[in-house]
Design a protein around this motif. Sequence first.
Motif, mmCIF file in Angstrom:
data_model
loop_
_atom_site.group_PDB
_atom_site.id
_atom_site.type_symbol
_atom_site.label_atom_id
_atom_site.label_comp_id
_atom_site.label_asym_id
_atom_site.label_seq_id
_atom_site.Cartn_x
_atom_site.Cartn_y
_atom_site.Cartn_z
ATOM 1 N N TYR A 189 56.747 -27.613 -34.719
ATOM 2 C CA TYR A 189 57.060 -28.111 -33.377
ATOM 3 C C TYR A 189 55.807 -28.641 -32.680
ATOM 4 O O TYR A 189 55.828 -29.722 -32.069
ATOM 5 C CB TYR A 189 57.712 -27.015 -32.536
ATOM 6 C CG TYR A 189 58.024 -27.484 -31.132
ATOM 7 C CD1 TYR A 189 59.197 -28.190 -30.873
ATOM 8 C CD2 TYR A 189 57.137 -27.263 -30.085
ATOM 9 C CE1 TYR A 189 59.483 -28.665 -29.589
ATOM 10 C CE2 TYR A 189 57.411 -27.738 -28.804
ATOM 11 C CZ TYR A 189 58.573 -28.433 -28.569
ATOM 12 O OH TYR A 189 58.843 -28.917 -27.310
ATOM 13 N N LYS A 190 54.730 -27.876 -32.756
ATOM 14 C CA LYS A 190 53.494 -28.283 -32.069
ATOM 15 C C LYS A 190 52.939 -29.591 -32.615
ATOM 16 O O LYS A 190 52.177 -30.278 -31.931
ATOM 17 C CB LYS A 190 52.447 -27.175 -32.186
ATOM 18 C CG LYS A 190 52.753 -25.946 -31.334
ATOM 19 C CD LYS A 190 51.665 -24.908 -31.467
ATOM 20 C CE LYS A 190 51.940 -23.718 -30.553
ATOM 21 N NZ LYS A 190 50.885 -22.670 -30.668
ATOM 22 N N ALA A 196 62.028 -30.591 -38.559
ATOM 23 C CA ALA A 196 61.562 -29.532 -39.463
ATOM 24 C C ALA A 196 61.466 -28.205 -38.720
ATOM 25 O O ALA A 196 61.794 -27.151 -39.274
ATOM 26 C CB ALA A 196 60.200 -29.905 -40.054
ATOM 27 N N ALA A 197 61.046 -28.250 -37.459
ATOM 28 C CA ALA A 197 60.923 -27.025 -36.658
ATOM 29 C C ALA A 197 62.294 -26.400 -36.438
ATOM 30 O O ALA A 197 62.474 -25.183 -36.595
ATOM 31 C CB ALA A 197 60.263 -27.346 -35.326
ATOM 32 N N ILE A 220 62.686 -22.144 -29.950
ATOM 33 C CA ILE A 220 62.204 -23.328 -30.661
ATOM 34 C C ILE A 220 63.347 -24.292 -30.931
ATOM 35 O O ILE A 220 63.176 -25.525 -30.851
ATOM 36 C CB ILE A 220 61.508 -22.913 -31.977
ATOM 37 C CG1 ILE A 220 60.196 -22.187 -31.668
ATOM 38 C CG2 ILE A 220 61.244 -24.127 -32.859
ATOM 39 C CD1 ILE A 220 59.515 -21.592 -32.890
ATOM 40 N N MET A 221 64.536 -23.753 -31.220
ATOM 41 C CA MET A 221 65.685 -24.620 -31.455
ATOM 42 C C MET A 221 66.065 -25.372 -30.185
ATOM 43 O O MET A 221 66.365 -26.576 -30.239
ATOM 44 C CB MET A 221 66.867 -23.800 -31.977
ATOM 45 C CG MET A 221 66.647 -23.262 -33.379
ATOM 46 S SD MET A 221 68.067 -22.319 -34.022
ATOM 47 C CE MET A 221 69.246 -23.646 -34.288
ATOM 48 N N TYR A 225 65.772 -29.385 -30.214
ATOM 49 C CA TYR A 225 66.925 -30.251 -30.005
ATOM 50 C C TYR A 225 66.734 -31.119 -28.771
ATOM 51 O O TYR A 225 67.182 -32.278 -28.734
ATOM 52 C CB TYR A 225 68.199 -29.419 -29.870
ATOM 53 C CG TYR A 225 68.728 -28.900 -31.191
ATOM 54 C CD1 TYR A 225 68.865 -29.746 -32.289
ATOM 55 C CD2 TYR A 225 69.116 -27.567 -31.335
ATOM 56 C CE1 TYR A 225 69.361 -29.279 -33.498
ATOM 57 C CE2 TYR A 225 69.606 -27.090 -32.531
ATOM 58 C CZ TYR A 225 69.730 -27.948 -33.611
ATOM 59 O OH TYR A 225 70.213 -27.485 -34.809
ATOM 60 N N ASP A 226 66.077 -30.567 -27.758
ATOM 61 C CA ASP A 226 65.811 -31.367 -26.563
ATOM 62 C C ASP A 226 64.868 -32.524 -26.906
ATOM 63 O O ASP A 226 65.084 -33.652 -26.469
ATOM 64 C CB ASP A 226 65.199 -30.486 -25.471
ATOM 65 C CG ASP A 226 65.009 -31.254 -24.172
ATOM 66 O OD1 ASP A 226 66.016 -31.758 -23.621
ATOM 67 O OD2 ASP A 226 63.847 -31.366 -23.713
ATOM 68 N N ALA A 227 63.848 -32.246 -27.682
ATOM 69 C CA ALA A 227 62.907 -33.296 -28.079
ATOM 70 C C ALA A 227 63.586 -34.347 -28.951
ATOM 71 O O ALA A 227 63.213 -35.531 -28.923
ATOM 72 C CB ALA A 227 61.725 -32.685 -28.816
#
Length: 265
Positions: A189-190, A196-197, A220-221, A225-227
Amino acid sequence: MANFTRRSLALIAVLLLSGCGSLPEEKDETAGWSAQRIYSEASESMTDGGYDRAIKLFEKLEARYPYGRYAQQAQLEAAYAYYKSGEAALAVAACDRFIKLHPDHPNVDYAYYLKGLVHFNEDLGLLGNLANQDLSERDPAGAKESFDTFRELVTRFPESKYAADASQRMQYLINSLGAHEVHVARYYYKRGAYLAAVNRAAEALKSFPNTPSNEEALFIMVKGYDALELPELRDDADRVLRKSFPNSTYLLGSGANGKPWWKLW
């Protein structure tokens, strides 16, 4: 003259070879010892921390008296000596060999326990300091081997005196493996690898349910999903997070400034 020289060289070679052959051989301190004495000496070395000497004596015992009761015990003791001397691979091999040769031995449960313990301590440093390590490219295979071995022990020998400790270590391993998966998801994610995250976080929830890391996996999900601009999946993950962890620290900013909580991070 040439013939004389060749004969002289041949004579010198013979003398050298005969001289080498006459060197005194290293004395075997165990010559004439009974199986009981070799075992007693090896056990005493173990008590004193002389694991290398103990290993040599156990190996001599098994080679010299392969069919006696001391030989079987020597195999187990040697496995432990390998473990204490830092020879993890040899310790595991010795445990596997004992399990294969003596599947019905009264102490075979100890062989399973020791094998699991070797793998457990081998990866303890890897899984015990997640915050200080980048685990994204490291596979905690030893931890998985340890878990599988302890599970076999608990399943096959539920009444074993080692079963309770093995069960506790299994729970630690499950929590650690779940944390490892979430650490990798966070790593992705970072670095902007949102799909993948999300996939790694979802795998953590599936493979390691009811572990402390599930809360962050859901977080993280939601963020991922927002990103990815997938609002329906994001809202589904948000609902699960709220229901499963109503007091989650990740929800503390919910509603502030009229923005969704995940926009505040």
